[in-house]
Scaffold this active site. Structure first.
Site, PDB file in Angstrom:
ATOM      1  CE  LYS A   1       3.429  -2.308   5.835  1.00 23.54           C
ATOM      2  NZ  LYS A   1       4.559  -1.619   6.456  1.00 23.54           N
TER       3      LYS A   1
HETATM    4  C1  E4P Z   1       3.910   1.771   6.970  1.00 20.81           C
HETATM    5  O1  E4P Z   1       3.640   0.663   7.401  1.00 20.81           O
HETATM    6  C2  E4P Z   1       5.267   2.174   6.580  1.00 20.81           C
HETATM    7  O2  E4P Z   1       6.171   1.297   7.208  1.00 20.81           O
HETATM    8  C3  E4P Z   1       5.671   3.549   7.029  1.00 20.81           C
HETATM    9  O3  E4P Z   1       4.701   4.164   7.833  1.00 20.81           O
HETATM   10  C4  E4P Z   1       6.246   4.388   5.951  1.00 20.81           C
HETATM   11  O4  E4P Z   1       6.626   5.613   6.489  1.00 20.81           O
HETATM   12  P1  E4P Z   1       7.672   6.597   5.785  1.00 20.81           P
HETATM   13  O5  E4P Z   1       6.948   7.372   4.765  1.00 20.81           O
HETATM   14  O6  E4P Z   1       8.158   7.462   6.911  1.00 20.81           O
HETATM   15  O7  E4P Z   1       8.761   5.729   5.202  1.00 20.81           O
END
Ligand code: E4P
Length: 224
Positions: free
Chosen positions: A84
């Site tokens: 990622k």
């Molecule tokens: C995406 O891969 C992120 O880990 C995640 O969806 C972020 O979500 P949040 O806005 O609830 O932190």
């Protein structure tokens, strides 16, 4: 539509994997910090043993050289690791390099359709638009999903899957499905909410009571 769980909590991952409905996992530095894991690398290895689908492991650096080195290292932890990277010029450069050598890449922190086009051009396996965080600042997160799905559909050469992220409620999941998004990454509590409806509970209680009243049996009596 694929369901990923958005957590670094190994117990939640094991519990939800047991449903047979989990297609992958996404983690991020904040979720790893929350998990209290002693070793990020060991955590990713453990998650990859529980779930055979893509497991997103995020780089910690922001400069190209270190991100690439971290990405290459993470990609070797298990065959189902998706590296990622943030949606920055350096992150997209790393994406292009890793995807070019066959590594899955999830480009995260996407907040505009223009960014999603760049991620697709960089060969991302997944792009993660954050719907909840857009809603939080008064924008329309689901409109972004709709726009990206529409754009990608016009370019068959774009192989990137829309991974709906920052999901805050079951309606986000349903709307994403209506728009044809390929994946939603969903926090464990929201996945559990997807299973429930008060009329299911009420109806089941009635069926159980009526079944007990009528004294019917399905299975033959077991031999002593
Ligand atoms: C995406 O891969 C992120 O880990 C995640 O969806 C972020 O979500 P949040 O806005 O609830 O932190």
């Amino acid at each position: 539509m694929k369901f990923f769980v958005d957590t670094a909590d190994i117990n939640d991952i094991k519990d939800l994997a047991a449903t047979g409905l989990l297609d992958g996992v996404t983690t991020n530095p904040s979720l790893v910090a929350k998990s209290g894991a002693a070793s990020f690398v060991d955590l990713i290895k453990d998650i990859c043993k529980v779930v055979s689908g893509p497991v997103s492991a995020e780089v910690g650096a922001t400069d190209y050289e270190t991100m690439l080195e971290e990405g290459l290292f993470l990609s070797k932890l298990a065959k189902n690791v998706a590296v990622k990277v943030p949606l920055t010029p350096a992150g997209l450069k790393v994406c292009k390099h890793l995807s070019g050598q066959g590594t899955m890449v999830n480009v995260t922190l996407c907040f505009s359709a223009a960014q999603a086009i760049l991620a697709a051009k960089a060969g991302a396996t997944f792009v993660s638009p954050f719907v909840g965080r857009l809603d939080d600042v008064g924008e329309n997160g689901m409109q972004l999903i709709s726009d990206i799905c529409q754009i990608y559909a016009q370019y068959p050469e774009f192989k990137t899957e829309v991974l709906v992220a920052s999901v805050r409620n079951p309606q986000h999941v349903v709307q994403a499905a209506l728009m044809g998004a390929g994946v939603a990454t969903i926090p464990p509590n929201i996945i559990r909410q997807l299973f429930t409806h008060p009329l299911t509970d009420k109806g089941l209680a009635q069926f159980v009571a009526d079944w007990a009243k009528c004294g019917q049996k399905i299975l033959p009596a077991k031999a002593a």
